[in-house]
Design an enzyme around this catalytic site. Sequence first.
Site, PDB file in Angstrom:
ATOM      1  N   HIS A   9       5.335   8.392   2.932  1.00  0.00           N
ATOM      2  CA  HIS A   9       4.852   7.016   2.817  1.00  0.00           C
ATOM      3  C   HIS A   9       5.989   6.068   3.187  1.00  0.00           C
ATOM      4  O   HIS A   9       7.159   6.417   3.078  1.00  0.00           O
ATOM      5  CB  HIS A   9       4.399   6.729   1.393  1.00  0.00           C
ATOM      6  CG  HIS A   9       3.085   7.342   1.040  1.00  0.00           C
ATOM      7  ND1 HIS A   9       2.116   6.666   0.328  1.00  0.00           N
ATOM      8  CD2 HIS A   9       2.556   8.562   1.299  1.00  0.00           C
ATOM      9  CE1 HIS A   9       1.057   7.441   0.160  1.00  0.00           C
ATOM     10  NE2 HIS A   9       1.310   8.607   0.736  1.00  0.00           N
ATOM     11  N   GLY A  10       5.634   4.850   3.606  1.00  0.00           N
ATOM     12  CA  GLY A  10       6.651   3.842   3.882  1.00  0.00           C
ATOM     13  C   GLY A  10       7.385   4.058   5.189  1.00  0.00           C
ATOM     14  O   GLY A  10       8.600   3.848   5.260  1.00  0.00           O
ATOM     15  N   ASP A  31      -6.263   5.870   0.574  1.00  0.00           N
ATOM     16  CA  ASP A  31      -4.824   5.739   0.369  1.00  0.00           C
ATOM     17  C   ASP A  31      -4.560   5.106  -0.999  1.00  0.00           C
ATOM     18  O   ASP A  31      -5.142   4.072  -1.337  1.00  0.00           O
ATOM     19  CB  ASP A  31      -4.239   4.866   1.485  1.00  0.00           C
ATOM     20  CG  ASP A  31      -2.724   4.808   1.473  1.00  0.00           C
ATOM     21  OD1 ASP A  31      -2.096   5.790   1.026  1.00  0.00           O
ATOM     22  OD2 ASP A  31      -2.168   3.791   1.939  1.00  0.00           O
TER      23      ASP A  31
END
Length: 273
Positions: A201-202, A79
């Site tokens: 993402h997030g 990642d």
Amino acid sequence: MKLKEKMQWLTSRNTGILATNFYNLETLHGELKAARELGQPLILQLTSSSIDYMGLGTAVNAVRSGLEEYGVEGWLHLDHGGSVEIVQACLDAGFDSVMIDGSELPFEENIRITKEVVKRAASYHANVEAELGYVAKLGQSVTHTGFTQVAEAKTFVEETGVDALAVAIGTSHGFYKEEPALQFDLLADIHAHIDAVLVLHGSSGVPEVQLRKAISLGICKVNLATEIKNIFMKTLQTILRDTQEIDLRKVFPQATESVTLLVKEKLLVMQNN
């Protein structure tokens, strides 16, 4: 099945796969237990800092033995790889998938470095992920916006040959001070114009209804990190306030179980979409 094939298959069915970061053996086992109990596949992720903390060989061996022990269909992913060198080290170590994050570089430089990683990953048959647009990292401004642009995304995917693309549609890393508002029209437009698998993402703190809609509009891989380390540490802090126990083998399992419960909740979003 190779990860790129799995994600293409999932995308064709408008469903997603959860990608969870792990930080030690306890968080890894908590995530694997959740996947086993629900019979769901899982992408297990390491950042460079987690690799530095655990050791590359130790982390890879823990994942491989864990997947076998728990009987889970899973893959190991780098990642936010920040350089070609860390990507190469992970490919050599047997990672199934790598991310090269050139999102803060000029557009042409992001293309160049991503092309290089795609070229290197080909002989390993590894999946390659990149990022385009501004998804605020921890400590960065969340007021700044830099959504992924459709034309740039199309050019980027065509020129790099990347398998998966993390897009900026209104999320950020870490917790949110207010509920995020994902740009669903933009997401649908990106999905309609590029062939790469789309990544979010997030996701920590994004409401379930928004996650489900994002998956229905093309998101396949959903990353989860902040909530995992948060619930593990908060659980430990609560336990240690009320006990004099010094045997970590009695204390850690409770924190591990909190990770399992969290990941099961997130996996159900993937399962029931």
